[in-house]
Motif scaffolding. Structure first.
Motif, mmCIF file in Angstrom:
data_model
loop_
_atom_site.group_PDB
_atom_site.id
_atom_site.type_symbol
_atom_site.label_atom_id
_atom_site.label_comp_id
_atom_site.label_asym_id
_atom_site.label_seq_id
_atom_site.Cartn_x
_atom_site.Cartn_y
_atom_site.Cartn_z
ATOM 1 N N GLU A 15 12.239 27.632 26.086
ATOM 2 C CA GLU A 15 11.585 26.785 25.088
ATOM 3 C C GLU A 15 12.613 25.991 24.275
ATOM 4 O O GLU A 15 12.426 24.798 24.028
ATOM 5 N N TYR A 16 13.677 26.645 23.843
ATOM 6 C CA TYR A 16 14.713 25.930 23.098
ATOM 7 C C TYR A 16 15.370 24.868 23.960
ATOM 8 O O TYR A 16 15.657 23.763 23.492
ATOM 9 N N SER A 17 15.634 25.187 25.215
ATOM 10 C CA SER A 17 16.236 24.198 26.121
ATOM 11 C C SER A 17 15.354 22.965 26.238
ATOM 12 O O SER A 17 15.841 21.829 26.167
ATOM 13 N N SER A 18 14.059 23.190 26.411
ATOM 14 C CA SER A 18 13.129 22.058 26.513
ATOM 15 C C SER A 18 13.079 21.254 25.223
ATOM 16 O O SER A 18 13.091 20.019 25.249
ATOM 17 N N ALA A 19 13.033 21.947 24.102
ATOM 18 C CA ALA A 19 12.978 21.257 22.813
ATOM 19 C C ALA A 19 14.242 20.448 22.567
ATOM 20 O O ALA A 19 14.187 19.319 22.069
ATOM 21 N N LEU A 20 15.393 21.015 22.927
ATOM 22 C CA LEU A 20 16.654 20.316 22.695
ATOM 23 C C LEU A 20 16.859 19.156 23.648
ATOM 24 O O LEU A 20 17.613 18.230 23.338
ATOM 25 N N PHE A 23 14.979 16.760 21.420
ATOM 26 C CA PHE A 23 15.531 16.579 20.075
ATOM 27 C C PHE A 23 16.867 17.326 19.957
ATOM 28 O O PHE A 23 16.944 18.395 19.364
ATOM 29 N N PRO A 24 17.927 16.776 20.545
ATOM 30 C CA PRO A 24 19.220 17.472 20.578
ATOM 31 C C PRO A 24 19.910 17.606 19.223
ATOM 32 O O PRO A 24 20.871 18.350 19.100
ATOM 33 N N THR A 25 19.416 16.917 18.209
ATOM 34 C CA THR A 25 20.039 17.001 16.889
ATOM 35 C C THR A 25 19.354 18.019 15.981
ATOM 36 O O THR A 25 19.498 17.970 14.763
ATOM 37 N N TRP A 26 18.653 18.971 16.562
ATOM 38 C CA TRP A 26 17.985 20.038 15.819
ATOM 39 C C TRP A 26 18.971 21.196 15.651
ATOM 40 O O TRP A 26 19.212 21.963 16.580
ATOM 41 N N PRO A 27 19.584 21.344 14.474
ATOM 42 C CA PRO A 27 20.625 22.349 14.295
ATOM 43 C C PRO A 27 20.173 23.782 14.565
ATOM 44 O O PRO A 27 20.871 24.536 15.249
ATOM 45 N N GLU A 28 19.021 24.159 14.028
ATOM 46 C CA GLU A 28 18.552 25.533 14.215
ATOM 47 C C GLU A 28 18.293 25.842 15.682
ATOM 48 O O GLU A 28 18.535 26.960 16.143
ATOM 49 N N GLY A 29 17.801 24.866 16.409
ATOM 50 C CA GLY A 29 17.576 25.051 17.838
ATOM 51 C C GLY A 29 18.883 25.265 18.578
ATOM 52 O O GLY A 29 18.984 26.130 19.453
#
Length: 102
Positions: A15-20, A23-29
């Motif tokens: 899920e984090y891989s897909s989200a990033l 949106f690769p600039t999501w620090p918490e991710g």
């Protein structure tokens, strides 16, 4: 986030891989994916994402801990490569990478 909180590591990593990817600039991710990848011994992926996190928020309160994690993971990668150089089998390297593009 739910998979992370429930400690469903494999699902959270996906899920984090897909989200990033979106949106690769999501620090918490970036931080959470690095942490999960490190737990799964996907050290090169963990290093990549923790460095991304540090680039996004270099002054974060946990920046030193993040840098320490990178150092530890780099040491583990070096140990794996050294062990494989002394071995006839590359099997020890099979879990170093989560995703081939990293």
């Amino acid at each position: 986030e739910y998979a992370f909180k429930e400690r469903d590591t494999d699902k959270a990593i996906k899920e984090y891989s897909s989200a990033l990817d979106i949106f690769p600039t999501w620090p918490e991710g970036q931080f959470n994916l690095a942490t999960l990848a490190g737990e799964k011994k996907f050290y090169e992926t963990a290093i990549f994402h923790m460095k991304e996190y540090l680039e996004l928020v270099p002054e974060s309160p946990d920046a030193q801990a993040a840098k320490d994690s990178v150092i530890i993971w780099k040491d583990k990668v070096s140990s794996i490569y050294a062990a494989s150089a002394n071995s006839d089998s590359p099997a020890q390297l099979k879990n170093v990478h989560l995703r081939s593009k990293y």
